[in-house]
Write an enzyme that holds these catalytic residues in place. Structure first.
Site, short mmCIF file in Angstrom:
data_model
loop_
_atom_site.label_atom_id
_atom_site.label_comp_id
_atom_site.label_asym_id
_atom_site.label_seq_id
_atom_site.Cartn_x
_atom_site.Cartn_y
_atom_site.Cartn_z
N SER A 148 60.34 33.21 21.70
CA SER A 148 61.36 32.22 21.34
C SER A 148 62.36 32.14 22.47
O SER A 148 62.52 33.09 23.25
CB SER A 148 62.07 32.64 20.04
OG SER A 148 63.26 31.90 19.84
N TYR A 161 65.77 38.32 14.14
CA TYR A 161 64.76 37.43 14.71
C TYR A 161 64.82 37.47 16.24
O TYR A 161 63.79 37.60 16.92
CB TYR A 161 64.97 36.01 14.21
CG TYR A 161 63.92 35.03 14.67
CD1 TYR A 161 62.67 34.96 14.06
CD2 TYR A 161 64.17 34.17 15.75
CE1 TYR A 161 61.71 34.08 14.48
CE2 TYR A 161 63.21 33.28 16.19
CZ TYR A 161 61.98 33.23 15.56
OH TYR A 161 61.01 32.35 16.00
#
Length: 287
Positions: A148, A161
């Site tokens: 990400s 995350y």
């Protein structure tokens, strides 16, 4: 030279295994790969969804839907064995399965939630590689690890995350160096604002809306999961070290040493982000 089009058949003879393949980016990657001539195996924890997804892509000679939990090594080993039995082997594994959470401060994030995200996103990625490593090495194949932009951008209010995806990036870089002498390609994919159900949930609450208002528009314009899937199919067909989607984040990846401190400084002075922190720090708000 004529530009290569997506529709060209360039994955004939390839067998691609995709974790988290029942929906979102995983499913769209499978769709794009099948369109280019590959066989695909979708691995997912949701039995009904993965069976339905595989059936949508073709018959069992083209697409296989298998139940697997990336946190359960025997489950993964069994699934990969089933892929080998059905297709005679595989050469590419897209390590995509992951989960997230709504906007929360670290203090408002339950310890169990933090550990669950790390377990699925990081340990699940490592488990997937470990369960498939011998076959991919034998095939001189490829891994694509889905990270990400939060691996290099500030992950405030999404710390579990962001932490997991930074670790996935590090895992991918290590694998790339270690497996290069064995002629295995390793791609790290960095995704930002992709229009998936998980991302929509992150930005839907009041903290997410407040934080989102502080993000420059050119960085937060979402792309579809189909666009992300086509990008992953591109790097399966023509391996390279990184994939960044949307592409506008490429410059920030290259300039991460400058962008990181600058974005940290800017967040500390942004009223919308400060408000988001207050909203995200309320106990029980995001339970």
């Amino acid at each position: 030279m004529r530009a290569r089009r997506e529709e060209e058949i360039d994955l004939v003879g390839r067998t691609v295994v995709i974790t988290g393949g029942a929906q979102g980016i995983g499913f769209e990657t499978a769709r794009a790969a099948v369109r280019r001539g590959a066989r695909v195996a979708l691995l997912d924890i949701d039995a009904e969804a993965v069976t339905r997804a595989a059936a949508e892509l073709g018959d069992r000679k083209t697409a296989l839907g298998l139940v697997a939990d990336v946190c359960d090594v025997p489950s993964l080993e069994q699934a990969f064995a089933q892929v080998t039995e059905a297709f005679g082997g595989y050469d590419t594994v897209v390590v995509n399965a992951g989960i997230g959470t709504g906007m929360r401060t670290f203090g408002a994030t339950a310890s169990a939630d933090f550990h669950r995200i790390i377990d699925v996103n990081l340990h699940g990625s490592a488990n997937t590689v470990r369960a498939s490593l011998d076959q991919v090495v034998a095939a001189r194949g490829q891994y694509v690890l889905v990270s990400s932009v939060l691996a290099f951008n500030n992950g405030a209010l999404q710390s579990p995350y962001a932490t997991s995806k930074a670790a996935v990036e590090s895992l991918g870089r290590s694998l790339r160096s270690e497996l290069a002498p064995r002629q295995v390609d390793v791609t790290i994919a960095y995704f930002a604002y992709i229009d998936t159900a998980m991302n929509a949930a992150v930005w839907a609450d009041e903290a997410g809306k407040s934080y989102g208002a502080s993000v420059p528009g050119f960085l937060k314009t979402p792309l579809t999961a189909a666009a992300a899937g086509r990008g992953l199919a591109d790097v399966i067909a023509e391996p390279r070290k990184t994939l960044v989607v949307p592409g506008r984040w490429k410059a920030l990846l290259l300039l991460r040493g400058l962008w990181g401190p600058l974005s940290d400084w800017a967040l500390g002075r942004d009223e919308g982000f400060t408000r988001a922190v207050r909203l995200a720090d309320l106990p029980g708000t995001f339970r």
